[in-house]
Design an enzyme around this catalytic site. Structure first.
Site, PDB file in Angstrom:
ATOM      1  N   HIS A 131     -21.343  13.149 -25.372  1.00 43.77           N
ATOM      2  CA  HIS A 131     -21.529  11.774 -26.034  1.00 43.77           C
ATOM      3  C   HIS A 131     -21.357  10.632 -25.925  1.00 43.77           C
ATOM      4  O   HIS A 131     -21.188   9.753 -26.548  1.00 43.77           O
ATOM      5  CB  HIS A 131     -19.875  11.995 -27.454  1.00 43.77           C
ATOM      6  CG  HIS A 131     -18.796  12.465 -25.882  1.00 43.77           C
ATOM      7  ND1 HIS A 131     -18.641  13.507 -25.152  1.00 43.77           N
ATOM      8  CD2 HIS A 131     -17.641  11.625 -26.554  1.00 43.77           C
ATOM      9  CE1 HIS A 131     -18.016  13.553 -24.847  1.00 43.77           C
ATOM     10  NE2 HIS A 131     -16.652  12.330 -24.795  1.00 43.77           N
TER      11      HIS A 131
ATOM     12  N   TYR B 208       0.926  -1.619   0.429  1.00 41.96           N
ATOM     13  CA  TYR B 208      -0.088  -0.142   0.279  1.00 41.96           C
ATOM     14  C   TYR B 208       0.881   1.241   0.281  1.00 41.96           C
ATOM     15  O   TYR B 208       0.635   2.167  -0.762  1.00 41.96           O
ATOM     16  CB  TYR B 208      -0.671  -0.319   1.289  1.00 41.96           C
ATOM     17  CG  TYR B 208      -2.606   1.303   1.534  1.00 41.96           C
ATOM     18  CD1 TYR B 208      -3.064   0.928   0.884  1.00 41.96           C
ATOM     19  CD2 TYR B 208      -1.458   2.178   1.646  1.00 41.96           C
ATOM     20  CE1 TYR B 208      -3.984   1.407   1.153  1.00 41.96           C
ATOM     21  CE2 TYR B 208      -2.172   3.649   1.763  1.00 41.96           C
ATOM     22  CZ  TYR B 208      -4.060   3.244   2.183  1.00 41.96           C
ATOM     23  OH  TYR B 208      -4.661   4.124   1.722  1.00 41.96           O
TER      24      TYR B 208
ATOM     25  N   LYS C 206      -1.728   6.367 -23.380  1.00 46.80           N
ATOM     26  CA  LYS C 206      -1.250   6.653 -24.713  1.00 46.80           C
ATOM     27  C   LYS C 206       0.190   6.091 -24.925  1.00 46.80           C
ATOM     28  O   LYS C 206       0.419   5.166 -25.016  1.00 46.80           O
ATOM     29  CB  LYS C 206      -1.397   8.101 -25.353  1.00 46.80           C
ATOM     30  CG  LYS C 206      -2.951   7.394 -25.280  1.00 46.80           C
ATOM     31  CD  LYS C 206      -3.882   8.548 -24.079  1.00 46.80           C
ATOM     32  CE  LYS C 206      -5.217   8.914 -24.559  1.00 46.80           C
ATOM     33  NZ  LYS C 206      -5.981   9.084 -22.790  1.00 46.80           N
TER      34      LYS C 206
ATOM     35  N   PHE D  11      -8.534  18.863 -24.444  1.00 52.57           N
ATOM     36  CA  PHE D  11      -9.513  17.375 -24.848  1.00 52.57           C
ATOM     37  C   PHE D  11     -10.473  17.575 -23.334  1.00 52.57           C
ATOM     38  O   PHE D  11     -10.704  18.585 -23.470  1.00 52.57           O
ATOM     39  CB  PHE D  11      -8.487  16.640 -24.120  1.00 52.57           C
ATOM     40  CG  PHE D  11      -9.097  15.072 -24.264  1.00 52.57           C
ATOM     41  CD1 PHE D  11      -9.468  14.673 -25.752  1.00 52.57           C
ATOM     42  CD2 PHE D  11      -9.541  14.222 -23.252  1.00 52.57           C
ATOM     43  CE1 PHE D  11     -10.644  13.531 -26.153  1.00 52.57           C
ATOM     44  CE2 PHE D  11      -9.924  13.485 -23.803  1.00 52.57           C
ATOM     45  CZ  PHE D  11     -10.340  13.195 -24.625  1.00 52.57           C
ATOM     46  N   ASP D  12     -11.358  17.167 -24.076  1.00 49.39           N
ATOM     47  CA  ASP D  12     -12.751  17.194 -23.453  1.00 49.39           C
ATOM     48  C   ASP D  12     -12.840  16.788 -21.729  1.00 49.39           C
ATOM     49  O   ASP D  12     -13.275  17.444 -21.581  1.00 49.39           O
ATOM     50  CB  ASP D  12     -14.053  16.368 -23.864  1.00 49.39           C
ATOM     51  CG  ASP D  12     -13.668  14.683 -24.026  1.00 49.39           C
ATOM     52  OD1 ASP D  12     -11.905  14.206 -24.046  1.00 49.39           O
ATOM     53  OD2 ASP D  12     -14.241  13.946 -24.517  1.00 49.39           O
TER      54      ASP D  12
ATOM     55  N   ALA E   1      -0.475  13.286 -23.435  1.00 49.50           N
ATOM     56  CA  ALA E   1      -0.907  11.545 -23.283  1.00 49.50           C
ATOM     57  C   ALA E   1      -0.029  11.154 -24.563  1.00 49.50           C
ATOM     58  O   ALA E   1       0.426  10.407 -24.860  1.00 49.50           O
ATOM     59  CB  ALA E   1      -2.720  11.697 -23.810  1.00 49.50           C
TER      60      ALA E   1
ATOM     61  N   ASP F 134       0.079  18.992 -21.798  1.00 49.96           N
ATOM     62  CA  ASP F 134      -0.781  17.736 -21.637  1.00 49.96           C
ATOM     63  C   ASP F 134      -0.563  16.797 -22.461  1.00 49.96           C
ATOM     64  O   ASP F 134      -0.547  17.182 -23.233  1.00 49.96           O
ATOM     65  CB  ASP F 134      -2.664  17.901 -21.302  1.00 49.96           C
ATOM     66  CG  ASP F 134      -3.489  17.274 -22.371  1.00 49.96           C
ATOM     67  OD1 ASP F 134      -2.689  16.198 -21.488  1.00 49.96           O
ATOM     68  OD2 ASP F 134      -4.373  16.928 -22.482  1.00 49.96           O
TER      69      ASP F 134
HETATM   70  N1  F0G Z   1      -5.554  14.590 -22.544  1.00 47.42           N
HETATM   71  C1  F0G Z   1      -5.610  14.034 -24.136  1.00 47.42           C
HETATM   72  C2  F0G Z   1      -4.951  15.120 -25.055  1.00 47.42           C
HETATM   73  C3  F0G Z   1      -6.088  13.120 -23.742  1.00 47.42           C
HETATM   74  O1  F0G Z   1      -6.181  12.468 -25.322  1.00 47.42           O
HETATM   75  C4  F0G Z   1      -6.658  12.194 -22.990  1.00 47.42           C
HETATM   76  C5  F0G Z   1      -7.933  11.088 -22.963  1.00 47.42           C
HETATM   77  C6  F0G Z   1      -6.402  12.609 -21.636  1.00 47.42           C
HETATM   78  C7  F0G Z   1      -6.632  13.693 -21.319  1.00 47.42           C
HETATM   79  C8  F0G Z   1      -7.846  11.906 -20.806  1.00 47.42           C
HETATM   80  O2  F0G Z   1      -6.598  10.344 -20.541  1.00 47.42           O
HETATM   81  O3  F0G Z   1      -8.424   8.673 -20.845  1.00 47.42           O
HETATM   82  O4  F0G Z   1      -6.636   8.586 -19.439  1.00 47.42           O
HETATM   83  O5  F0G Z   1      -8.678   9.311 -18.580  1.00 47.42           O
HETATM   84  N2  F0G Z   1      -7.497  10.786 -24.332  1.00 47.42           N
HETATM   85  C9  F0G Z   1      -8.011   9.835 -24.839  1.00 47.42           C
HETATM   86  C10 F0G Z   1      -8.989   9.095 -26.736  1.00 47.42           C
HETATM   87  C11 F0G Z   1     -10.185   8.884 -24.294  1.00 47.42           C
HETATM   88  O6  F0G Z   1     -10.019   8.625 -26.579  1.00 47.42           O
HETATM   89  O7  F0G Z   1      -8.497  10.634 -27.164  1.00 47.42           O
HETATM   90  P1  F0G Z   1      -7.531   9.473 -20.145  1.00 47.42           P
END
Ligand code: F0G
Length: 463
Positions: free
Chosen positions: A452, A73, A260, A126-127, A219, A217
């Site tokens: 979505h 832990y 990613k 990103f969303d 990813a 950000d």
């Molecule tokens: N930032 C970016 C640029 C992303 O593409 C994503 C996720 C996130 C943050 C959030 O990360 O999913 O690990 O919580 N993108 C995925 C996509 C979901 O399908 O493009 P997460």
């Protein structure tokens, strides 16, 4: 493809069978899913290009490291291993794991919102990032260059910030009201398009002038570094690691969805350059939301796989193949006249559905229409990245109109072969031939946030 003989730079040791379905079955599956591809069972999908997030194949080394994990832990040895890899790559002082990207966002972003009426500025949020900005009580402003939306223009870095506009926004809103500038690399929401090093240096200069925190950000930071190496002057002889480090040096905080370029199925990263106060705050807040700071929602196994995956994602042979797969599919569609964003980015081909179905208005979601038609055609699942994803204005609740109505065909890492991509291309070309038959969609149920994912729809019958 650039070379004469090109194939996947790996061979397959373990196979996962995929099911083939009939067109009649797929029509029924889609109806049962409320015409929302997110609600399809993956068993009913033949080639799944919904996302490249957590869907890639791990290497034998990653699976082997998982067996050595420490599931303690507190103070797990797998945490210390991952910490040393993250620090080695970023050269930052502090690291906290999170269960995925949005876990990292939910911990860090609220710490930067110190009062009412603050803003984050990104090339494009990103969303989930946008959602966490709004949940933290701030507002998200996108500031990408206009060239990003000129889909045929051959521009090497369509993810770049519009630096003039960035400074203008800061002056308009007041620098004290900017909670942070988020460099999304690559710029997922508009094509996985890269951001140049020079442009990020420009962001850094502006942020320094006004005393604003810069976040990455990241990813897909390794894919971004690949494009810098390939396209930007002076980087040809630098390694991906060197370019990544130069990039991290321009920011204060690194947030990563490790699903990613971490080459894992689950994981997230918070890394902080040197702000000890912020690190302590995040350490405090991670406990109730994600878990104790030495696991942050991850098992020891996850941390082992990630420590190994982060290293593998910096390999040039891997990255060259990765980007080549996207180009392969992109070239196939382009040659057949299917409108796509060009040049293609690092993780997906973005199909311009506004152009394919101009007879469908934005609030009847042309890209959802193309996505559903592609599924019915061959069991290929893409994803809408347009007005449906953009949602409603948080203040006026009006449907926002996306500058582009995209369908994203997202290629998972190391998962599919070129032959799978042939199936995708052929099916998309078939849908394109029958584009005049595409219909729009209306909501059956609209969920109040990130709509979505869980909304359901009804096709709008042609008059
Ligand atoms: N930032 C970016 C640029 C992303 O593409 C994503 C996720 C996130 C943050 C959030 O990360 O999913 O690990 O919580 N993108 C995925 C996509 C979901 O399908 O493009 P997460």
């Amino acid at each position: 493809m650039s070379k004469k003989y090109v194939a996947e730079p790996y061979r397959i040791k373990m196979v996962e069978p995929i099911v083939e379905t009939t067109k009649e079955e797929r029509i029924e599956f889609l109806k049962n899913a409320g015409y929302n591809p997110f609600s399809l069972r993956s068993e009913d999908v033949y080639v799944d290009l919904l996302t490249d997030s957590g869907t890639g194949a791990m290497s034998q080394e990653q699976w082997a490291m998982m067996m050595t994990a420490d599931e303690a832990y507190a103070g797990s040895k797998s945490f210390y291993k991952l910490e040393s890899v993250v620090k080695h790559i970023t050269q930052y002082k502090y690291f906290i794991p999170a269960h995925q990207g949005r876990g990292a966002e939910q911990i860090v972003l609220p710490q930067l919102v110190t009062k009412k009426g603050m803003y984050f500025i990104s090339n494009i949020h990103f969303d989930t990032t946008r959602a966490h900005v709004e949940l933290a009580g701030a507002r998200a402003i996108d500031c990408v260059i206009d060239e990003c939306f000129d889909l045929e223009l051959d521009h090497p870095f369509k993810g770049n910030f519009d630096l003039e506009r960035l400074e203008k926004i800061i002056n308009e809103k007041g620098s004290e009201n900017i909670a942070g500038i988020i460099m999304t690399i690559t710029n997922n929401s508009a094509g996985g398009q890269p951001v140049s090093y020079e442009n990020m240096v420009g962001v850094k200069k502006i942020s320094k002038k006004y005393g604003i925190t810069v976040l990455i950000d990241g990813a897909r930071y390794a894919e971004n570094a690949f494009f810098i190496k390939e396209r930007e002057k002076g980087f040809k002889d630098k390694s991906i690691l060197e370019i990544a480090r130069m990039t991290f040096d321009l920011a204060d905080i690194f947030l990563m969805s490790a699903k990613k370029d971490g080459l894992v199925n689950m994981g997230g990263i918070i890394a902080i350059k040197d702000n000890e106060h912020l690190f302590k705050l995040c350490q405090t807040y991670i406990v109730p939301y994600e878990g104790f700071p030495t696991y942050g929602g991850l098992s020891g196994r996850d941390m082992e796989a990630l420590a190994q995956g982060l290293t593998e994602a910096l390999d040039m042979r891997y990255l060259t193949h990765r980007v080549d797969q996207i180009r392969y599919l992109g070239d196939m569609l382009k040659e057949a006249g299917v409108p796509i964003q060009y040049p293609v980015g690092g993780h997906a081909v973005f199909v311009d559905c506004g152009k394919i179905a101009p007879h469908i208005p934005y609030d009847q979601f042309p890209a959802l229409s193309v996505t559903n038609a592609l599924y019915i055609e061959a069991g290929v699942r893409g994803v809408e990245i347009g007005s449906l994803l953009l949602g409603r204005d948080p203040d006026t609740h009006q449907n926002l109109k996306s500058p582009k109505e995209f369908m994203r065909l997202t290629i998972p890492r190391r998962l599919y072969t070129y032959q799978h991509l042939d199936v995708v291309g052929q099916a998309m070309i078939e849908v394109f031939k029958h584009k005049d038959e595409l219909v729009g969609y209306a909501f059956d149920y609209e969920s109040p946030m990130l709509r979505h994912f869980t909304s359901t729809f009804k096709p709008i019958k042609k008059q």
